[in-house]
Scaffold this active site. Structure first.
Site, PDB file in Angstrom:
ATOM      1  CB  CYS A 150      -0.974  -0.050   1.171  1.00 21.28           C
ATOM      2  SG  CYS A 150      -2.399   1.004   0.917  1.00 21.28           S
ATOM      3  CG  HIS A 201      -3.264  -3.474   4.307  1.00 18.34           C
ATOM      4  ND1 HIS A 201      -2.046  -2.945   4.625  1.00 18.34           N
ATOM      5  CD2 HIS A 201      -3.927  -2.490   3.656  1.00 18.34           C
ATOM      6  CE1 HIS A 201      -1.969  -1.697   4.204  1.00 18.34           C
ATOM      7  NE2 HIS A 201      -3.098  -1.392   3.601  1.00 18.34           N
TER       8      HIS A 201
HETATM    9  N1  LIG Z   1      -3.022   1.665   3.621  1.00 19.71           N
HETATM   10  C1  LIG Z   1      -2.131   2.555   3.266  1.00 19.71           C
HETATM   11  O1  LIG Z   1      -0.918   2.340   3.307  1.00 19.71           O
HETATM   12  C2  LIG Z   1      -2.633   3.866   2.795  1.00 19.71           C
HETATM   13  C3  LIG Z   1      -1.674   4.568   1.896  1.00 19.71           C
HETATM   14  C4  LIG Z   1      -2.114   5.893   1.354  1.00 19.71           C
HETATM   15  N2  LIG Z   1      -1.768   6.878   2.260  1.00 19.71           N
HETATM   16  C5  LIG Z   1      -3.516   5.891   0.834  1.00 19.71           C
HETATM   17  O2  LIG Z   1      -4.478   6.138   1.550  1.00 19.71           O
HETATM   18  O3  LIG Z   1      -3.665   5.607  -0.330  1.00 19.71           O
END
Ligand SMILES: NC(=O)CC[C@H](N)C(=O)O
Length: 273
Positions: free
Chosen positions: A100, A213
């Site tokens: 992510c 995740h």
């Molecule tokens: N889950 C995350 O790592 C989020 C990453 C990023 N900041 C987004 O919202 O796209």
């Protein structure tokens, strides 16, 4: 050679800044699965207190998700020699799993919903843009079929010929568009890179980038074994075959999730969420 000789060093990117979404589980799974096979494992944080030499010394790299503010701090720190070391490692085939926020930083840039564009390392040919705080976040279960050719071939072999599906959970505002970098897979259930083109994640040499995740590896232990095997092959320059472990519970968990999502992996059609 006996397994006892193997030593595996896991580099964990910014553990305090980039563990917002539970991706620490990926570190634990690699560590445990290697230990269960009798290998010596070290986990090394790669953060503000580390040097480029520390980055160079690890065998496998794990990077988790983070919020926009933390991503910015990480990118300010990951400059110069450290950035060069990361690039060299990933271009030369050090395996890793980046989730992510991490892949967003490995791309050319990430544009947060609020604030300035954050320049990335440009190791992956991709860009990520958050369309604004009032837009829908991409949240929910995610199922993909791995299509990145080398990884798909290896996983298929490790799974006894079965199609490699990964089960996970996405939670991101940013939308990612790929350039030349190969996608990790195609979305079977969920939204993936941008909810439009059906791609999920990216794959570069031996680096896995994903929006998944879950964390990813407890749900998909075959990927953890692929990372361990690739790391050891690179390090010892010899064929390495891993002792099989009992993954019955993980497999039951996967089956249960696929059933709940009504995903018929035999058909592998893109399901609407
Ligand atoms: N889950 C995350 O790592 C989020 C990453 C990023 N900041 C987004 O919202 O796209």
């Amino acid at each position: 050679m006996t397994n006892q000789k193997f030593e595996l060093t896991i580099g964990w990117l910014y553990p305090t800044l980039m563990s917002t979404y539970g991706d620490r589980g990926n570190v634990i799974v690699i560590e445990r699965r290697a230990q269960w096979r009798g290998y010596d494992v070290k986990v090394v944080p790669l953060d503000q207190n580390s040097t480029a030499e520390d980055i160079k010394s690890v065998d496998v790299i794990v990077g988790g998700g983070a919020q926009d503010r933390q991503q910015e701090i990480v990118m300010r720190d990951l400059q110069g020699k450290k950035a060069d070391a990361m690039r060299e490692k990933l271009d030369n085939g050090t395996p890793g799993v980046f989730t992510c926020g991490s892949p967003q930083l490995l791309g050319h840039y990430y544009e947060p919903g609020l604030g300035q564009r954050i320049e990335g390392l440009g190791i992956l040919d991709l860009v990520s843009v958050h369309p604004g705080e009032n837009t829908r976040r991409c949240i929910g279960n995610l199922v993909i079929e791995v299509t990145a050719s080398k990884l798909a071939k290896d996983l298929r072999e490790m799974l006894g010929g079965a199609t490699p599906y990964l089960v996970g959970f996405e939670n991101h505002g940013g939308r990612t568009k790929l350039g030349e970098t190969e996608a990790l897979g195609k979305v079977v259930y969920g939204l993936g890179n941008n909810g439009e083109d059906g791609t999920e994640g990216a794959f570069h040499q031996n680096a896995i980038a994903t929006y998944s995740h879950g964390p990813l590896l407890p749900k998909n232990p075959v990927v953890a074994d692929w990372l361990i095997q690739t790391a050891l092959r690179n390090k010892y320059q010899e064929p390495v075959s891993l002792t099989p472990l009992d993954d019955t519970l993980a497999m039951q968990g996967r089956e249960g999730m696929l059933k709940r999502l009504n995903v018929d992996i035999a058909k592998s059609e893109v399901a609407k969420v």
